[in-house]
Motif scaffolding. Structure first.
Motif, PDB file in Angstrom:
ATOM      1  N   MET A 107       0.843  -1.190   0.000  1.00  0.00           N
ATOM      2  CA  MET A 107       0.000   0.000   0.000  1.00  0.00           C
ATOM      3  C   MET A 107       0.880   1.243   0.000  1.00  0.00           C
ATOM      4  N   GLY A 108       0.605   2.189  -0.903  1.00  0.00           N
ATOM      5  CA  GLY A 108       1.382   3.418  -0.971  1.00  0.00           C
ATOM      6  C   GLY A 108       1.034   4.377   0.155  1.00  0.00           C
ATOM      7  N   GLU A 109       1.931   5.324   0.396  1.00  0.00           N
ATOM      8  CA  GLU A 109       1.731   6.285   1.484  1.00  0.00           C
ATOM      9  C   GLU A 109       0.485   7.135   1.258  1.00  0.00           C
ATOM     10  N   GLU A 110       0.256   7.524   0.002  1.00  0.00           N
ATOM     11  CA  GLU A 110      -0.905   8.371  -0.284  1.00  0.00           C
ATOM     12  C   GLU A 110      -2.208   7.631   0.002  1.00  0.00           C
ATOM     13  N   GLU A 111      -2.265   6.367  -0.424  1.00  0.00           N
ATOM     14  CA  GLU A 111      -3.468   5.568  -0.176  1.00  0.00           C
ATOM     15  C   GLU A 111      -3.671   5.336   1.312  1.00  0.00           C
ATOM     16  N   LEU A 112      -2.565   5.087   2.023  1.00  0.00           N
ATOM     17  CA  LEU A 112      -2.649   4.879   3.465  1.00  0.00           C
ATOM     18  C   LEU A 112      -3.183   6.120   4.162  1.00  0.00           C
ATOM     19  N   HIS A 113      -2.675   7.282   3.793  1.00  0.00           N
ATOM     20  CA  HIS A 113      -3.130   8.521   4.421  1.00  0.00           C
ATOM     21  C   HIS A 113      -4.600   8.793   4.121  1.00  0.00           C
ATOM     22  N   GLN A 114      -5.048   8.416   2.926  1.00  0.00           N
ATOM     23  CA  GLN A 114      -6.467   8.569   2.601  1.00  0.00           C
ATOM     24  C   GLN A 114      -7.329   7.679   3.493  1.00  0.00           C
ATOM     25  N   LEU A 115      -6.856   6.446   3.720  1.00  0.00           N
ATOM     26  CA  LEU A 115      -7.594   5.535   4.598  1.00  0.00           C
ATOM     27  C   LEU A 115      -7.617   6.062   6.022  1.00  0.00           C
ATOM     28  N   ILE A 116      -6.482   6.563   6.480  1.00  0.00           N
ATOM     29  CA  ILE A 116      -6.410   7.098   7.840  1.00  0.00           C
ATOM     30  C   ILE A 116      -7.362   8.279   7.999  1.00  0.00           C
ATOM     31  N   ASN A 117      -7.353   9.182   7.015  1.00  0.00           N
ATOM     32  CA  ASN A 117      -8.268  10.333   7.074  1.00  0.00           C
ATOM     33  C   ASN A 117      -9.718   9.868   7.083  1.00  0.00           C
ATOM     34  N   GLY A 118     -10.014   8.827   6.319  1.00  0.00           N
ATOM     35  CA  GLY A 118     -11.374   8.285   6.312  1.00  0.00           C
ATOM     36  C   GLY A 118     -11.740   7.688   7.653  1.00  0.00           C
ATOM     37  N   CYS A 119     -10.770   7.005   8.292  1.00  0.00           N
ATOM     38  CA  CYS A 119     -11.026   6.415   9.609  1.00  0.00           C
ATOM     39  C   CYS A 119     -11.223   7.488  10.666  1.00  0.00           C
ATOM     40  N   VAL A 120     -10.516   8.599  10.536  1.00  0.00           N
ATOM     41  CA  VAL A 120     -10.706   9.725  11.469  1.00  0.00           C
ATOM     42  C   VAL A 120     -12.146  10.214  11.395  1.00  0.00           C
ATOM     43  N   LYS A 121     -12.713  10.156  10.184  1.00  0.00           N
ATOM     44  CA  LYS A 121     -14.104  10.570   9.977  1.00  0.00           C
ATOM     45  C   LYS A 121     -15.088   9.437  10.258  1.00  0.00           C
ATOM     46  N   GLN A 122     -14.556   8.305  10.767  1.00  0.00           N
ATOM     47  CA  GLN A 122     -15.358   7.123  11.108  1.00  0.00           C
ATOM     48  C   GLN A 122     -16.070   6.542   9.889  1.00  0.00           C
ATOM     49  N   ASP A 123     -15.388   6.591   8.750  1.00  0.00           N
ATOM     50  CA  ASP A 123     -15.916   5.986   7.528  1.00  0.00           C
ATOM     51  C   ASP A 123     -15.747   4.472   7.625  1.00  0.00           C
ATOM     52  N   ARG A 124     -16.848   3.724   7.634  1.00  0.00           N
ATOM     53  CA  ARG A 124     -16.801   2.276   7.816  1.00  0.00           C
ATOM     54  C   ARG A 124     -16.030   1.577   6.695  1.00  0.00           C
ATOM     55  N   LYS A 125     -16.155   2.071   5.479  1.00  0.00           N
ATOM     56  CA  LYS A 125     -15.459   1.468   4.352  1.00  0.00           C
ATOM     57  C   LYS A 125     -13.949   1.586   4.531  1.00  0.00           C
ATOM     58  N   CYS A 126     -13.489   2.746   4.950  1.00  0.00           N
ATOM     59  CA  CYS A 126     -12.058   2.961   5.184  1.00  0.00           C
ATOM     60  C   CYS A 126     -11.565   2.097   6.350  1.00  0.00           C
ATOM     61  N   GLN A 127     -12.379   1.974   7.389  1.00  0.00           N
ATOM     62  CA  GLN A 127     -12.013   1.130   8.519  1.00  0.00           C
ATOM     63  C   GLN A 127     -11.850  -0.316   8.082  1.00  0.00           C
ATOM     64  N   LYS A 128     -12.773  -0.778   7.252  1.00  0.00           N
ATOM     65  CA  LYS A 128     -12.719  -2.158   6.768  1.00  0.00           C
ATOM     66  C   LYS A 128     -11.484  -2.379   5.906  1.00  0.00           C
ATOM     67  N   MET A 129     -11.146  -1.421   5.060  1.00  0.00           N
ATOM     68  CA  MET A 129      -9.982  -1.540   4.189  1.00  0.00           C
ATOM     69  C   MET A 129      -8.692  -1.519   4.995  1.00  0.00           C
ATOM     70  N   LEU A 130      -8.626  -0.666   6.015  1.00  0.00           N
ATOM     71  CA  LEU A 130      -7.432  -0.601   6.857  1.00  0.00           C
ATOM     72  C   LEU A 130      -7.263  -1.897   7.632  1.00  0.00           C
ATOM     73  N   TYR A 131      -8.369  -2.423   8.117  1.00  0.00           N
ATOM     74  CA  TYR A 131      -8.359  -3.693   8.848  1.00  0.00           C
ATOM     75  C   TYR A 131      -7.802  -4.811   7.962  1.00  0.00           C
ATOM     76  N   LYS A 132      -8.298  -4.897   6.750  1.00  0.00           N
ATOM     77  CA  LYS A 132      -7.840  -5.940   5.824  1.00  0.00           C
ATOM     78  C   LYS A 132      -6.367  -5.768   5.478  1.00  0.00           C
ATOM     79  N   ALA A 133      -5.955  -4.530   5.285  1.00  0.00           N
ATOM     80  CA  ALA A 133      -4.573  -4.255   4.871  1.00  0.00           C
ATOM     81  C   ALA A 133      -3.560  -4.647   5.939  1.00  0.00           C
ATOM     82  N   PHE A 134      -3.942  -4.506   7.203  1.00  0.00           N
ATOM     83  CA  PHE A 134      -2.989  -4.768   8.287  1.00  0.00           C
ATOM     84  C   PHE A 134      -3.397  -5.952   9.159  1.00  0.00           C
ATOM     85  N   TYR A 135      -4.305  -6.765   8.637  1.00  0.00           N
ATOM     86  CA  TYR A 135      -4.751  -7.940   9.387  1.00  0.00           C
ATOM     87  C   TYR A 135      -3.586  -8.889   9.685  1.00  0.00           C
ATOM     88  N   GLY A 136      -2.840  -9.265   8.659  1.00  0.00           N
ATOM     89  CA  GLY A 136      -1.743 -10.223   8.838  1.00  0.00           C
ATOM     90  C   GLY A 136      -0.683  -9.715   9.789  1.00  0.00           C
TER      91      GLY A 136
END
Length: 213
Positions: free
Chosen positions: A1-30
């Motif tokens: 995952m690139g830094e720009e995409e990661l920061h977008q997900l983080i910003n989405g999670c700050v806004k409590q966006d469920r889709k971003c939370q789910k994507m971040l969870y999947k990305a760092f599950y392992g």
């Protein structure tokens, strides 16, 4: 995952966006599961702890400093939640201080080219107190003084638990080697001799698998 995409997900999670939370969870599950597995006794416990960790991540992600590595911040949370889980369950019956540890010597562990899964399974078999100290010292690189502060024990108790953890691991590794020796002998196969390795090599086994708190 690139830094720009990661920061977008983080910003989405700050806004409590469920889709971003789910994507971040999947990305760092392992990565997160790998840390929790080291501290847990089995996969079910690790999953429970990991989910608690992600709840804490999503609750406090607005405090994350975006100038620092996200993976390190996430790993620290997973490690802290793992420690809190066992401390809350009061299952960590710490041993006496080092001077009462029956003359245990640290020594080297032995290894017949154990892979990550074999070593992880052995660490999970350690008593919780030993497993926690072993993880913090041999893999995560904390000093006994730091471990004592984290777990509310003395540095001597931390040293004692580390010695005993290494002793138990050595016994398990030797038993595995003996079993493999017999199996390979019965099959007429060659067997690699055991080689000594210490806590630093244990740490590299997990680093090479991308499992770092």
């Amino acid at each position: 995952m690139g830094e720009e995409e990661l920061h977008q997900l983080i910003n989405g999670c700050v806004k409590q966006d469920r889709k971003c939370q789910k994507m971040l969870y999947k990305a760092f599950y392992g990565f997160s599961m790998g840390i929790c597995l080291r501290y847990a006794g089995n996969r079910d416990e690790a999953a429970e702890v990991m989910n608690q960790g992600f709840m804490k991540v999503f609750t406090h992600i607005d405090r994350f400093d975006t100038t620092r590595p996200f993976k390190a911040w996430l790993g620290r949370i997973m490690m802290n939640v793992s420690i809190d889980y066992y401390r809350a369950n009061l299952k960590m019956a710490y041993t006496d201080d080092l001077e009462k540890a029956e003359g245990m010597t640290e020594g080297d562990l032995t290894d017949n080219n154990l892979n990550y899964e074999d070593l992880l399974a052995m660490i999970q078999q350690l008593p919780q107190a030993y497993r926690t100290v072993f993880n913090l010292f041999a893999i995560d690189g904390y000093s006994h003084e730091e471990i004592g502060e984290m777990l509310n024990i003395s540095p001597g108790t931390s040293k004692s638990n580390l010695h005993k953890a290494r002793h138990k691991l050595k016994q398990m590794i030797l038993k595995a080697e003996e079993t493999a020796n017999k199996t390979n002998y019965n099959r007429g196969m060659d067997f690699n001799p055991i080689v000594a390795y210490n806590g630093i090599d244990v740490r590299s086994t997990f680093l090479n698998n991308g499992i770092r708190g």
